[in-house]
Design an enzyme around this catalytic site. Structure first.
Site, PDB file in Angstrom:
ATOM      1  NE  ARG A   1      28.555 -82.639 -46.284  1.00 34.86           N
ATOM      2  CZ  ARG A   1      28.685 -83.187 -45.089  1.00 34.86           C
ATOM      3  NH1 ARG A   1      28.734 -84.499 -44.979  1.00 34.86           N
ATOM      4  NH2 ARG A   1      28.758 -82.446 -44.002  1.00 34.86           N
TER       5      ARG A   1
ATOM      6  CB  ILE B   1      25.575 -84.840 -41.186  1.00 34.85           C
ATOM      7  CG1 ILE B   1      26.191 -85.708 -42.303  1.00 34.85           C
ATOM      8  CG2 ILE B   1      25.639 -83.367 -41.540  1.00 34.85           C
ATOM      9  CD1 ILE B   1      25.475 -85.582 -43.640  1.00 34.85           C
ATOM     10  CB  SER B   2      30.667 -87.157 -39.911  1.00 35.79           C
ATOM     11  OG  SER B   2      30.381 -87.861 -38.722  1.00 35.79           O
ATOM     12  CB  ALA B   3      33.635 -83.067 -41.531  1.00 37.51           C
TER      13      ALA B   3
END
Length: 230
Positions: free
Chosen positions: A40, A64-66
């Site tokens: 990530r 950006i999503s968790a």
């Protein structure tokens, strides 16, 4: 400064994945393998805490999503991300989830990202080129495309799995049309109050829809509205 994958980053990424598993976010070995391979840290802006379980701003009024949301969506779609299957990622952003899809469907499958901000398309391709999914990008089973995600990407339809990373007011008909019978779509729907909906297309073409959880995503909208933040 560009992010470069390092031993430390890979270790921290693996620790992030293991923590999500301990918290009961997901239990799939295949999802864990994909998330551990796709660092990530390569997919968030330099200087941001890549391995914290929180969404991150990536510019252009986009996030950006968790990690827990990525893990949840990957597990919901796992049976539709088998080797050789086709997966569509709408609002692909930095390319992270599309890269995970590509590793799961493999070189015989097809992972397609659609992003309407051209600058994010360019940067996401660079991110993927530094990741474990680089070879899949090079050989063509993984692609990132500039376009209006609400229209899907008909070229490689029908899709076994569709993920939408922004909240629609209602489920776009082109995405329903491009979902294969037996396929599954995960999409946030709503305005102020949003639900993550799981949409299964039955073999007769009918839909089964259920709510998975309450969520908060940026809106699925036009490029101009996205840039204005409306």
């Amino acid at each position: 400064m560009e992010q470069v994958s390092s031993g430390n980053g890979i270790d921290r990424n693996k620790a992030m994945v293991e923590q999500l598993q301990r918290y009961g976010i997901f239990n799939s070995k295949k999802v864990a393998e994909a998330m551990e391979k796709v660092d990530r840290g390569l997919f968030v802006p330099a200087g941001t805490p890549a391995y914290v379980d929180s969404p991150m701003a990536i510019g252009y009024n986009v996030t950006i999503s968790a990690p827990h949301m990525h893990a949840m969506c990957l597990q919901l779609l796992e049976k539709n991300l088998q080797p050789g299957m086709h997966a569509l990622d709408i609002g692909s952003g930095t390319g992270y989830l599309t890269a995970c899809f590509a590793l799961m469907v493999g070189p015989e499958g097809r992972a397609v990202g659609v992003e309407h901000i051209p600058e994010l398309v360019t940067s996401s391709i660079k991110n993927i080129e530094k990741s474990e999914a680089a070879s899949l990008l090079k050989q063509g089973s993984l692609s990132i495309n500039a376009g209006d995600g609400r229209q899907g990407w008909p070229e490689f339809a029908a899709y076994d799995a569709i993920h939408v990373g922004a909240a629609a007011r209602e489920i776009p008909q082109p995405l329903i049309d491009q979902l294969k019978p037996g396929g599954r779509m995960v999409i946030p729907v709503g305005n102020v109050f949003q639900d993550l909906k799981v949409v299964d297309k039955n073999l007769d073409g009918s839909l089964s829809i259920r709510n998975e959880t309450s969520v908060r995503y940026v809106p699925l909208t036009s490029r101009d509205a996205q840039l204005r933040g409306t």
